[in-house]
Motif scaffolding. Sequence first.
Motif, PDB file in Angstrom:
ATOM      1  N   PRO A 155      -8.749  26.966  35.582  1.00  0.00           N
ATOM      2  CA  PRO A 155      -9.071  26.215  36.894  1.00  0.00           C
ATOM      3  C   PRO A 155      -8.740  24.752  36.968  1.00  0.00           C
ATOM      4  CG  PRO A 155     -10.660  27.959  36.303  1.00  0.00           C
ATOM      5  CD  PRO A 155      -9.806  27.601  35.352  1.00  0.00           C
ATOM      6  N   ALA A 156      -9.266  24.064  35.657  1.00  0.00           N
ATOM      7  CA  ALA A 156      -9.058  22.647  35.563  1.00  0.00           C
ATOM      8  C   ALA A 156      -7.776  22.105  35.608  1.00  0.00           C
ATOM      9  CB  ALA A 156      -9.899  22.118  34.443  1.00  0.00           C
ATOM     10  N   SER A 209      -5.183  23.837  36.593  1.00  0.00           N
ATOM     11  CA  SER A 209      -4.384  23.806  37.817  1.00  0.00           C
ATOM     12  C   SER A 209      -4.817  22.914  38.815  1.00  0.00           C
ATOM     13  CB  SER A 209      -4.925  25.256  38.535  1.00  0.00           C
ATOM     14  OG  SER A 209      -4.575  26.730  38.094  1.00  0.00           O
ATOM     15  N   TRP A 210      -6.040  22.445  38.761  1.00  0.00           N
ATOM     16  CA  TRP A 210      -6.737  21.292  39.797  1.00  0.00           C
ATOM     17  C   TRP A 210      -5.727  20.044  39.242  1.00  0.00           C
ATOM     18  CZ3 TRP A 210      -8.786  16.696  38.305  1.00  0.00           C
ATOM     19  CH2 TRP A 210      -9.330  15.790  39.560  1.00  0.00           C
ATOM     20  N   ARG A 211      -5.684  19.841  38.139  1.00  0.00           N
ATOM     21  CA  ARG A 211      -5.119  18.662  37.570  1.00  0.00           C
ATOM     22  C   ARG A 211      -3.386  18.566  38.090  1.00  0.00           C
ATOM     23  NH1 ARG A 211      -4.352  17.553  31.246  1.00  0.00           N
ATOM     24  NH2 ARG A 211      -2.396  18.889  31.881  1.00  0.00           N
ATOM     25  N   SER A 218      -2.135  20.228  40.745  1.00  0.00           N
ATOM     26  CA  SER A 218      -1.898  20.055  42.182  1.00  0.00           C
ATOM     27  C   SER A 218      -2.404  18.480  42.580  1.00  0.00           C
ATOM     28  CB  SER A 218      -3.127  21.063  42.841  1.00  0.00           C
ATOM     29  OG  SER A 218      -4.432  20.708  42.565  1.00  0.00           O
ATOM     30  N   ALA A 219      -3.426  17.720  41.751  1.00  0.00           N
ATOM     31  CA  ALA A 219      -3.783  16.445  41.877  1.00  0.00           C
ATOM     32  C   ALA A 219      -2.361  15.710  41.771  1.00  0.00           C
ATOM     33  CB  ALA A 219      -4.893  16.220  41.254  1.00  0.00           C
TER      34      ALA A 219
END
Length: 163
Positions: free
Chosen positions: A39-40, A42-44, A46-47
Amino acid sequence: MIEALKSRWQRLSVREQGLLIMAGVLSMACLVWFGAFQPALSWRESARTAYVVAAGDYRQIGAGTARLAALTASGADTVLEREPVRSVVAGSASRAGIVLSRVLPDDAGRLNIWIDSADGPRLMGWLETLSRDHGVIVVRAGIEQAGRGGELRAQLLLARSGA
């Protein structure tokens, strides 16, 4: 309960204990990977994508602002004001396929026009184009249905915006 687990553990062979320890380590590794790291990441990503889009938007707005400043400085918007309202209206009406039946300018620089028959959406689109592209607005309008086919009859008073 703990005593029962300890006695059961001790009854297992060394090989079985090793397999259970490896399964536990593998389960924990999967849990950490899929529960925290994935998840980290994926978040990075998308950011990062959002940043690239925002940076592109920022550059586009900056370029547009620079073009607007250049146009304003060169006086490009005054070119439109120099062209007579009558010419603007006649030319755009012709391009829009609207037939002006009568045109009467007044002393204030405004223009009275009469249209005997025009399609409703075409007439409204033409008036929007006049306002948006040429700065000519409708001061007064009298619009009525000309027949059963959706045709309109109009009498309009047009002027430059701000005039």
